[in-house]
Design an enzyme around this catalytic site. Structure first.
Site, PDB file in Angstrom:
ATOM      1  N   ASP A 178      -6.991  22.935 -23.975  1.00  0.00           N
ATOM      2  CA  ASP A 178      -8.076  23.865 -23.249  1.00  0.00           C
ATOM      3  C   ASP A 178      -8.664  23.280 -22.097  1.00  0.00           C
ATOM      4  O   ASP A 178      -8.756  22.123 -22.291  1.00  0.00           O
ATOM      5  CB  ASP A 178      -8.689  24.631 -24.106  1.00  0.00           C
ATOM      6  CG  ASP A 178      -9.662  25.896 -23.471  1.00  0.00           C
ATOM      7  OD1 ASP A 178      -9.148  26.651 -23.552  1.00  0.00           O
ATOM      8  OD2 ASP A 178     -11.269  25.565 -23.363  1.00  0.00           O
ATOM      9  N   GLU A 232      -3.913  23.820 -20.592  1.00  0.00           N
ATOM     10  CA  GLU A 232      -4.314  24.586 -19.782  1.00  0.00           C
ATOM     11  C   GLU A 232      -4.989  24.364 -18.690  1.00  0.00           C
ATOM     12  O   GLU A 232      -5.572  23.887 -18.707  1.00  0.00           O
ATOM     13  CB  GLU A 232      -5.587  25.692 -20.162  1.00  0.00           C
ATOM     14  CG  GLU A 232      -5.604  27.239 -19.870  1.00  0.00           C
ATOM     15  CD  GLU A 232      -6.743  27.291 -20.138  1.00  0.00           C
ATOM     16  OE1 GLU A 232      -7.789  28.389 -19.956  1.00  0.00           O
ATOM     17  OE2 GLU A 232      -7.718  26.590 -20.901  1.00  0.00           O
TER      18      GLU A 232
END
Length: 775
Positions: A444, A497
């Protein structure tokens, strides 16, 4: 040589009776009074030399770096000195085979005496008398360190790839005694004590020892077993104390409680077949369609084991190859969806135990479904019982407050330049893959890690040593993490990401790019540009789409710069962004038609697919972690149920055709796998392209993003294929469409069109995607 004093008879083994007498009830006795310095004479026991006042204070205040040098049994001139620290005790005795010797009360819970022995009694124990009970226990301070020199060396080097086996709470048998070894890294602490339900949360009795210069503190506690609650009480450099959960805890209490729990796994894996074959084909050359799930809200109230009964069957029926779990590591605030982690090594206790979580993964694997997990090494929350200023000073976070504070989320950023912190995170990535058989880590917020000026204004950040804005420490960390995971865990994929144009996210770490950096080493990267552009196009009324046609084609300009995933994730269907179907223009029929056409375009486009739960059946409401998907939309008693079930049927068929058609995944990352037929028909709102597999077999995808039927639409096609068949049509009646399509084979005609020698004439349904294959 000075003669040793004779051993009094009270210390000699008692004669063994020839027959075992019948037990008789023992009358209740008042608690024993321990000997004092005044009345110990004549018993053979001598008072121990008084502790130096400074040593005594450090021991009682929890700031002694080596309590084992004071407590326990040690050789002294004339015998063995035994000292115990037992607050609230009325008396303490040393017991062993043929031995029982009362220690002298020295006050403040300290008991000590010199016993006239030549050797320390083997396996001696302590008999502790309290107001209304007696307990016999092993002395924690008679054991050598339970952590080896190699472990300490690797920790000091920041290279312990199995850090979870060295730090934290680990049940074990040490020197023949069962118990738990507690270890924690706290280099700035003046002292550390273990507190838990096994000592009434009073750390005075269990100070830990510092092991050299590594900053690691250790204590083996006999008799403490799995299930025990514990924390660490640290004395900060300023003398104040703080109570902390274990950063390496493998299990935690259900929030809002936050104690750590001693854990031993008993799960027996049954996914050997899956594990053996999961790495048989490189992921970028394999089918890879992902169903993203927020476990606590997928079916609210279900535990890991209950989810294991439902989730694998549901995902398998839909044909997805993988699930991606939003963060499962322990977190205090459910509203963070798991993205603010406090327990990096513990699956959230909200849904069950770590073994329960393993059971869920095992069940998914046995259903043929891979498991990705969102992993959050970018930041951590400021809770005062967790990692923030863990030992009284910045430890896991950066020393520079400007570098430590994350500007967007009120959290703290890790200090990637500190080797022990980097080791903590790299080992954590390996931990999930090895201990829980996770098949992939979706990392993330990578962009927030890579840039020193991320969400910071000029003057709020300091350039790196080369004058640039790249966070060189974070780059090195991500490279080390990826290299380590791929080396140790065959078949695992890491996914970034990353929302910028950083060069080489999915390039090998040893290949240097034009910017001078080696690749970050990820296997895949989320294509945020494709997601933003394509959704921007789809939200427009069809009459206006001609002016935004480039939004649907631009991704092919850079499609092969990285290995991409096409994500329609949770981030796109919350916080006022509306659900996927609700983004679409038009009435309810047109919204669903747009939704279906977009999914057909997405599954045919180069790149892997990811779809968030609820979007597979066109949920109209935004996602909420409080109640999850609107499953009632699929209730047969609901009048619009066929509309939603039709979309789900389409997703099932998309996945089935996708998995059976190598052209859609085999050459995702090379230009030879894609060819435009028509990419400039903006006025028609039409796109057409061909996907090829490794043998050159094609699949033709045609998208009509206008609400009109286009009869007799001529399309150039690859030569050598005499007949084309419609294999998928998002406007089919079974999906809730109008049923317009091409039921008969389309014959190739020697009419040049779109730059090809041959062409076919097709009917393009309204707001629909059609897939054609030769045959």
């Amino acid at each position: 040589m000075t003669a040793r004093p004779p051993i009094p008879a009270t210390f000699l083994p008692a004669p063994t009776p020839k027959t075992t007498p019948t037990p008789t009830p023992t009358p209740t006795k008042p608690p024993r009074k321990p000997p004092t310095r005044e009345n110990a004479k004549g018993s053979g026991i001598r008072p121990a030399p008084p502790l130096h006042e400074f040593t005594r204070a450090r021991l009682l205040q929890g700031t002694h770096h080596d309590p084992h040098s004071v407590l326990g049994a040690h050789h002294v001139p004339g015998g063995i000195v035994v000292r115990a620290l037992r607050p609230w005790a009325k008396g303490v005795a040393v017991v062993a085979k043929g031995l029982r010797a009362e220690l002298i009360d020295e006050g403040d819970g300290l008991f000590a005496a010199i016993l006239p022995l030549r050797e320390i009694p083997k396996d001696h124990r302590l008999l502790v008398t309290y107001e209304d009970t007696e307990v016999t226990l092993d002395d924690p301070y008679r054991f050598l360190p339970a952590l080896g020199e190699l472990d300490l060396h690797l920790i000091g080097e920041g290279r312990h790839e199995e850090l979870w086996r060295a730090l934290g709470a680990r049940p074990m048998t040490h020197e023949g005694v069962a118990g738990t070894r507690f270890t924690v890294w706290a280099p700035n602490a003046l002292g550390v004590r273990v507190v838990g339900d096994f000592n009434m949360w009073d750390g005075t009795v269990h100070p830990m020892r510092s092991l050299g210069g590594t900053g690691v503190w250790e204590l083996f506690l006999p008799g403490v077993t799995e299930g025990a609650l514990y924390k660490f009480e640290l004395t900060r450099p300023d003398g104040s104390r703080t109570l902390r959960a274990d950063p390496m805890a493998r299990r935690a209490e259900v929030p809002p409680a936050n104690a750590s729990i001693v854990e031993t796994s008993h799960h027996v894996w049954r996914d050997a077949d899956w594990m053996a074959r999961r790495g048989a084909r490189p992921v970028h050359e394999a089918p890879f369609s992902v169903y993203e799930v927020h476990l606590p809200s997928w079916r609210p109230g279900l535990t890991y084991r209950q989810l294991a009964e439902q989730l694998p069957a549901y995902v398998k029926d839909l044909g997805f190859t993988h699930v991606e779990l939003m963060p499962v590591a322990e977190h205090p605030f459910g509203g963070s969806w798991g993205y603010q982690v406090t327990g990096f090594y513990a699956p959230t206790a909200r849904l069950g135990t770590p073994d329960d979580f393993k059971h869920l993964i095992d069940s998914l694997h046995r259903a043929g479904i891979g498991v990705l997990m969102d992993w959050v090494p970018a930041h951590f929350p400021r809770d005062d019982w967790a990692l923030a200023e863990f030992d009284g000073r910045p430890l896991y976070e950066h020393q520079d407050p400007a570098r430590a504070a994350h500007p967007d989320w009120g959290t703290l950023e890790f200090d990637y330049g500190r080797k022990e912190v980097r080791n903590f995170l790299v080992a954590n990535a390996v931990y999930w893959c090895e201990e829980f058989h996770i098949d992939g880590l979706r990392v993330d917020a990578v962009a927030s890690m890579l840039y020193l000026d991320y969400s910071r204004e000029p003057g709020q950040w300091t350039p790196n040593e080369h004058g640039g804005r790249e966070n060189l420490d974070a780059v090195a960390f991500l490279q080390e993490m990826n290299a380590t995971v791929y080396r140790r865990c065959p078949g695992v994929v890491t996914v970034a990401e990353e929302s910028t144009a950083w060069d080489g996210v999915t390039r090998a770490t040893h290949h240097t790019g034009p910017g001078g950096f080696g690749g970050l080493g990820f296997g895949l990267k989320w294509n945020m540009g494709w997601m933003h552009d394509s959704l921007e196009y789809m939200t427009k009324e069809p009459v206006h789409r001609r002016y935004h046609h480039g939004d649907m084609t631009f991704a092919m300009v850079y499609a092969y710069s990285e290995n991409y995933v096409l994500p329609i994730s949770h981030d796109e269907v919350v916080h006022g962004k509306r659900s996927l179907v609700s983004k679409m223009p038009g009435d309810w029929w047109q919204q669903r038609a747009n939704h279906r056409a977009f999914l057909g375009f997405m599954w045919a486009h180069p790149g892997k697919q990811l779809l968030f739960m609820g979007q597979e059946f066109a949920q109209g409401a935004e996602w909420s972690e409080a109640h999850g998907p609107d499953w009632w939309l699929l209730d047969p008693s609901y009048s619009a149920e066929p509309d939603h079930r039709g979309v789900r049927n389409l997703v099932r068929d998309l996945n089935a055709h996708y998995r059976a058609t190598p052209a859609l995944w085999q050459r995702d990352t090379v230009p030879e796998g894609f060819e435009w037929i028509v990419g400039d028909a903006a006025d028609d709102n039409v796109l057409a392209f061909v996907r090829y597999d490794a043998q050159g077999s094609p699949l033709l995808a045609v998208c009509n993003f206008s609400p009109v039927v286009r009869h007799g639409y001529r399309l150039g096609v690859p030569p050598g294929e005499p007949v084309w068949h419609e294999v998928l049509n998002t406007d089919a009646a079974g999906y809730g469409g109008s049923g317009v399509g091409n039921p008969d084979p389309l014959k190739a005609e020697p009419t040049a069109w779109h730059g090809r020698r041959v062409s076919v004439v097709a009917v393009l349904p309204p707001l629909a995607t059609v897939w054609l294959r030769p045959g």
